[in-house]
Write a protein that holds these residues in place. Structure first.
Motif, PDB file in Angstrom:
ATOM      1  N   ASP A  89       0.850  -1.055  -0.069  1.00 44.21           N
ATOM      2  CA  ASP A  89       0.004  -0.044  -0.090  1.00 44.21           C
ATOM      3  C   ASP A  89       0.819   1.298  -0.023  1.00 44.21           C
ATOM      4  N   VAL A  90       2.060   1.172  -0.006  1.00 50.03           N
ATOM      5  CA  VAL A  90       2.914   2.407   0.183  1.00 50.03           C
ATOM      6  C   VAL A  90       4.437   2.007  -0.445  1.00 50.03           C
ATOM      7  N   ALA A  91       4.824   3.133  -0.847  1.00 51.27           N
ATOM      8  CA  ALA A  91       6.286   3.206  -1.539  1.00 51.27           C
ATOM      9  C   ALA A  91       7.072   3.999  -0.691  1.00 51.27           C
ATOM     10  N   VAL A  92       8.082   3.737   0.000  1.00 42.90           N
ATOM     11  CA  VAL A  92       9.189   4.687   0.839  1.00 42.90           C
ATOM     12  C   VAL A  92      10.352   4.819   0.102  1.00 42.90           C
ATOM     13  N   PHE A  93      10.696   5.911   0.167  1.00 41.68           N
ATOM     14  CA  PHE A  93      12.266   6.336  -0.010  1.00 41.68           C
ATOM     15  C   PHE A  93      12.813   6.918   1.474  1.00 41.68           C
ATOM     16  N   SER A  94      13.814   6.061   1.895  1.00 38.82           N
ATOM     17  CA  SER A  94      14.142   6.528   3.361  1.00 38.82           C
ATOM     18  C   SER A  94      15.621   7.153   3.164  1.00 38.82           C
ATOM     19  N   VAL A  95      15.733   8.443   3.881  1.00 45.19           N
ATOM     20  CA  VAL A  95      17.340   8.998   3.762  1.00 45.19           C
ATOM     21  C   VAL A  95      17.947   8.604   5.365  1.00 45.19           C
ATOM     22  N   PHE A  96      19.043   8.407   5.121  1.00 53.04           N
ATOM     23  CA  PHE A  96      19.822   8.152   6.197  1.00 53.04           C
ATOM     24  C   PHE A  96      21.105   9.109   6.237  1.00 53.04           C
ATOM     25  N   ARG A  97      21.368   9.598   7.456  1.00 56.23           N
ATOM     26  CA  ARG A  97      22.782  10.533   7.860  1.00 56.23           C
ATOM     27  C   ARG A  97      23.931   9.443   7.867  1.00 56.23           C
ATOM     28  N   ARG A  98      23.696   8.133   8.418  1.00 55.72           N
ATOM     29  CA  ARG A  98      24.800   7.019   8.446  1.00 55.72           C
ATOM     30  C   ARG A  98      23.760   5.782   7.996  1.00 55.72           C
ATOM     31  N   THR A  99      24.726   4.795   7.628  1.00 56.86           N
ATOM     32  CA  THR A  99      23.884   3.601   7.229  1.00 56.86           C
ATOM     33  C   THR A  99      23.136   2.969   8.283  1.00 56.86           C
ATOM     34  N   GLU A 119      21.626   3.720  11.194  1.00 54.40           N
ATOM     35  CA  GLU A 119      20.720   4.297  12.054  1.00 54.40           C
ATOM     36  C   GLU A 119      19.294   4.580  11.537  1.00 54.40           C
ATOM     37  N   HIS A 120      18.183   5.040  12.085  1.00 62.05           N
ATOM     38  CA  HIS A 120      16.744   5.219  11.614  1.00 62.05           C
ATOM     39  C   HIS A 120      17.059   6.617  10.644  1.00 62.05           C
ATOM     40  N   PRO A 121      15.870   6.272   9.663  1.00 59.71           N
ATOM     41  CA  PRO A 121      16.178   7.327   8.525  1.00 59.71           C
ATOM     42  C   PRO A 121      15.731   8.693   9.174  1.00 59.71           C
ATOM     43  N   LEU A 122      16.368   9.611   8.509  1.00 60.00           N
ATOM     44  CA  LEU A 122      16.150  11.291   8.934  1.00 60.00           C
ATOM     45  C   LEU A 122      14.825  11.569   8.429  1.00 60.00           C
ATOM     46  N   TYR A 123      14.638  11.091   7.047  1.00 59.51           N
ATOM     47  CA  TYR A 123      13.297  11.550   6.682  1.00 59.51           C
ATOM     48  C   TYR A 123      12.809  10.409   5.697  1.00 59.51           C
ATOM     49  N   ARG A 124      11.480  10.245   5.507  1.00 62.28           N
ATOM     50  CA  ARG A 124      10.824   9.159   4.630  1.00 62.28           C
ATOM     51  C   ARG A 124      10.253   9.891   3.566  1.00 62.28           C
ATOM     52  N   ILE A 125      10.096   9.607   2.413  1.00 58.27           N
ATOM     53  CA  ILE A 125       9.295  10.216   1.534  1.00 58.27           C
ATOM     54  C   ILE A 125       8.378   9.104   1.094  1.00 58.27           C
ATOM     55  N   ALA A 173       4.152  12.152   0.749  1.00 51.48           N
ATOM     56  CA  ALA A 173       4.222  12.971   2.035  1.00 51.48           C
ATOM     57  C   ALA A 173       5.678  12.731   2.473  1.00 51.48           C
ATOM     58  N   VAL A 174       6.042  13.691   3.281  1.00 51.30           N
ATOM     59  CA  VAL A 174       7.584  13.682   3.863  1.00 51.30           C
ATOM     60  C   VAL A 174       7.263  13.929   5.467  1.00 51.30           C
ATOM     61  N   ILE A 175       8.093  12.486   5.895  1.00 52.80           N
ATOM     62  CA  ILE A 175       7.833  12.269   7.311  1.00 52.80           C
ATOM     63  C   ILE A 175       9.230  12.338   7.996  1.00 52.80           C
ATOM     64  N   GLY A 176       9.277  13.184   9.152  1.00 56.92           N
ATOM     65  CA  GLY A 176      10.371  13.241  10.008  1.00 56.92           C
ATOM     66  C   GLY A 176      10.807  12.119  10.807  1.00 56.92           C
ATOM     67  N   MET A 177      11.843  12.111  11.353  1.00 60.06           N
ATOM     68  CA  MET A 177      12.615  11.195  12.157  1.00 60.06           C
ATOM     69  C   MET A 177      11.547  10.765  13.305  1.00 60.06           C
ATOM     70  N   ASP A 178      10.794  11.463  13.857  1.00 60.42           N
ATOM     71  CA  ASP A 178       9.820  11.378  14.839  1.00 60.42           C
ATOM     72  C   ASP A 178       8.529  10.648  14.399  1.00 60.42           C
ATOM     73  N   GLY A 179       8.219  10.689  13.200  1.00 56.94           N
ATOM     74  CA  GLY A 179       6.953  10.334  12.786  1.00 56.94           C
ATOM     75  C   GLY A 179       6.168  11.384  12.383  1.00 56.94           C
ATOM     76  N   GLN A 180       6.607  12.566  12.531  1.00 56.15           N
ATOM     77  CA  GLN A 180       5.625  13.894  12.277  1.00 56.15           C
ATOM     78  C   GLN A 180       5.569  14.000  10.869  1.00 56.15           C
ATOM     79  N   VAL A 181       4.413  14.136  10.295  1.00 53.03           N
ATOM     80  CA  VAL A 181       4.188  14.545   8.829  1.00 53.03           C
ATOM     81  C   VAL A 181       4.831  16.129   8.432  1.00 53.03           C
ATOM     82  N   LEU A 182       5.938  16.287   7.733  1.00 54.21           N
ATOM     83  CA  LEU A 182       6.263  17.463   7.544  1.00 54.21           C
ATOM     84  C   LEU A 182       5.537  18.164   6.492  1.00 54.21           C
ATOM     85  N   LYS A 183       5.273  17.397   5.548  1.00 55.51           N
ATOM     86  CA  LYS A 183       4.532  18.235   4.354  1.00 55.51           C
ATOM     87  C   LYS A 183       3.709  16.999   3.424  1.00 55.51           C
ATOM     88  N   ARG A 184       2.476  17.247   3.032  1.00 56.97           N
ATOM     89  CA  ARG A 184       1.882  16.431   2.259  1.00 56.97           C
ATOM     90  C   ARG A 184       1.044  17.064   1.288  1.00 56.97           C
TER      91      ARG A 184
END
Length: 111
Positions: A48-58, A60-66, A80-91
């Protein structure tokens, strides 16, 4: 008499990013790597979803999820862009507009 429909509507097994969408995302990713902000990424294609995760280091948890969620196409927006804490930054419905929230990280004051 049962006649098959000429174009059967099959539900895709998974949601995936289109080539043009990946081009937009990877363009931003390249600029952020050049700026030293991001180091690694991961792509997940689920039912139901495609996710592109971005990491600062390999490792660790993703900084952002698109995320791309086709189920929300007619409501809040496909992307949607979702931050590290799960907050939706923009949709929204436009990927470039949604990614602008991350491009602001590239703008820094010059000393």
């Amino acid at each position: 008499m049962n006649m098959p429909t000429p174009f059967p509507r099959e539900v895709p097994a998974q949601v995936a990013f289109h080539r043009s969408e990946l081009g937009i995302i990877l363009s931003l990713y390249g600029r952020m790597v050049a700026a030293g902000e991001w180091r690694d990424y991961g792509i997940s294609h689920l039912r139901d979803v495609a996710v592109f995760s971005v990491f600062r280091r390999t490792a660790e948890h993703p900084l952002y999820r698109i995320e791309k969620r086709p189920a929300l196409r007619n409501r809040q927006g496909l992307y949607a862009v979702i931050g590290m804490d799960g907050q939706v930054l923009k949709r929204g419905h436009d990927l470039k507009a949604v990614l602008r929230v991350l491009e602001r990280k590239l703008i820094r004051p010059v000393d």
